[in-house]
Structure formats: structure tokens, C-alpha cells
Design a protein around this motif. Structure first.
Motif, PDB file in Angstrom:
ATOM      1  N   UNK A  27       0.761  -1.275  -0.126  1.00 19.99           N
ATOM      2  CA  UNK A  27       0.004   0.018  -0.003  1.00 19.99           C
ATOM      3  C   UNK A  27       0.977   1.254   0.078  1.00 19.99           C
ATOM      4  N   UNK A  28       1.875   1.315   0.859  1.00 22.89           N
ATOM      5  CA  UNK A  28       2.844   2.417   0.967  1.00 22.89           C
ATOM      6  C   UNK A  28       3.540   2.650  -0.378  1.00 22.89           C
ATOM      7  N   UNK A  29       3.881   1.472  -1.025  1.00 18.40           N
ATOM      8  CA  UNK A  29       4.791   1.770  -2.291  1.00 18.40           C
ATOM      9  C   UNK A  29       3.787   2.036  -3.342  1.00 18.40           C
ATOM     10  N   UNK A  30       2.499   1.612  -3.520  1.00 21.62           N
ATOM     11  CA  UNK A  30       1.643   2.149  -4.541  1.00 21.62           C
ATOM     12  C   UNK A  30       1.176   3.709  -4.440  1.00 21.62           C
ATOM     13  N   UNK A  31       0.990   3.916  -2.975  1.00 16.66           N
ATOM     14  CA  UNK A  31       0.745   5.400  -2.494  1.00 16.66           C
ATOM     15  C   UNK A  31       1.792   6.379  -3.100  1.00 16.66           C
ATOM     16  N   UNK A  32       3.204   5.737  -2.842  1.00 21.97           N
ATOM     17  CA  UNK A  32       4.156   6.671  -3.097  1.00 21.97           C
ATOM     18  C   UNK A  32       4.101   6.958  -4.433  1.00 21.97           C
ATOM     19  N   UNK A  34       1.566   6.962  -6.595  1.00 14.62           N
ATOM     20  CA  UNK A  34       0.695   7.916  -6.938  1.00 14.62           C
ATOM     21  C   UNK A  34       0.760   9.197  -6.798  1.00 14.62           C
ATOM     22  N   UNK A  35       1.571   9.375  -5.424  1.00 18.07           N
ATOM     23  CA  UNK A  35       1.779  10.651  -5.031  1.00 18.07           C
ATOM     24  C   UNK A  35       2.686  11.616  -5.942  1.00 18.07           C
ATOM     25  N   UNK A  36       3.768  10.588  -6.421  1.00 17.92           N
ATOM     26  CA  UNK A  36       4.951  11.201  -7.171  1.00 17.92           C
ATOM     27  C   UNK A  36       4.286  11.515  -8.463  1.00 17.92           C
ATOM     28  N   UNK A  37       3.274  10.775  -8.970  1.00 18.36           N
ATOM     29  CA  UNK A  37       2.561  11.052 -10.324  1.00 18.36           C
ATOM     30  C   UNK A  37       1.701  12.379 -10.125  1.00 18.36           C
ATOM     31  N   UNK A  38       1.147  12.389  -9.227  1.00 16.58           N
ATOM     32  CA  UNK A  38       0.504  13.718  -9.093  1.00 16.58           C
ATOM     33  C   UNK A  38       1.274  14.827  -8.916  1.00 16.58           C
ATOM     34  N   UNK A  39       2.372  14.675  -8.222  1.00 19.72           N
ATOM     35  CA  UNK A  39       3.547  15.913  -8.164  1.00 19.72           C
ATOM     36  C   UNK A  39       3.927  16.341  -9.551  1.00 19.72           C
TER      37      UNK A  39
END
Length: 59
Positions: A27-32, A34-39
């Protein structure tokens, strides 16, 4: 190694804990990602950080 009459409970508990930890890591890897892509999308759209650094500077 003998776990006694509670072997089934002990092994099951360890397996459940291992599964939960693995799910949290995933979950942490997927969220990381996703957050990086949004940034990257925000920076491509012209939104800047207050620090002035880009996402590529964080490597």
C-alpha cells in the motif's frame, strides 16, 4: 522446536501478521508512486513548490 498444543494458533498468528505487513508495504509503495505522479502532473501544469525544487531534484 516444539510449540506445544498452541502450535496452530502461533503459526496462524505469524502468517496473518506477515500478510498484514506485506499489504502495508504494498500500500505504501503504491501510494508513493501515486503521489509522485500527482506531483509531476502539478509541476507540468505550472504549480511550483515553495522550496523551489522540482521532483527530479529529490532523487
Amino acid at each position: 522446536m516444539s510449540l506445544g498444543p498452541y502450535a496452530n494458533f502461533i503459526v496462524t498468528s505469524y502468517l496473518l501478521v506477515a500478510a498484514v505487513v506485506a499489504m502495508l508495504i504494498a500500500w505504501i509503495a503504491v501510494d508513493y508512486r501515486r503521489q509522485k505522479q500527482q506531483l509531476h502532473e502539478l509541476e507540468a501544469g505550472g504549480v511550483l513548490r515553495r522550496s523551489g525544487r522540482s521532483a527530479t531534484d529529490l532523487k
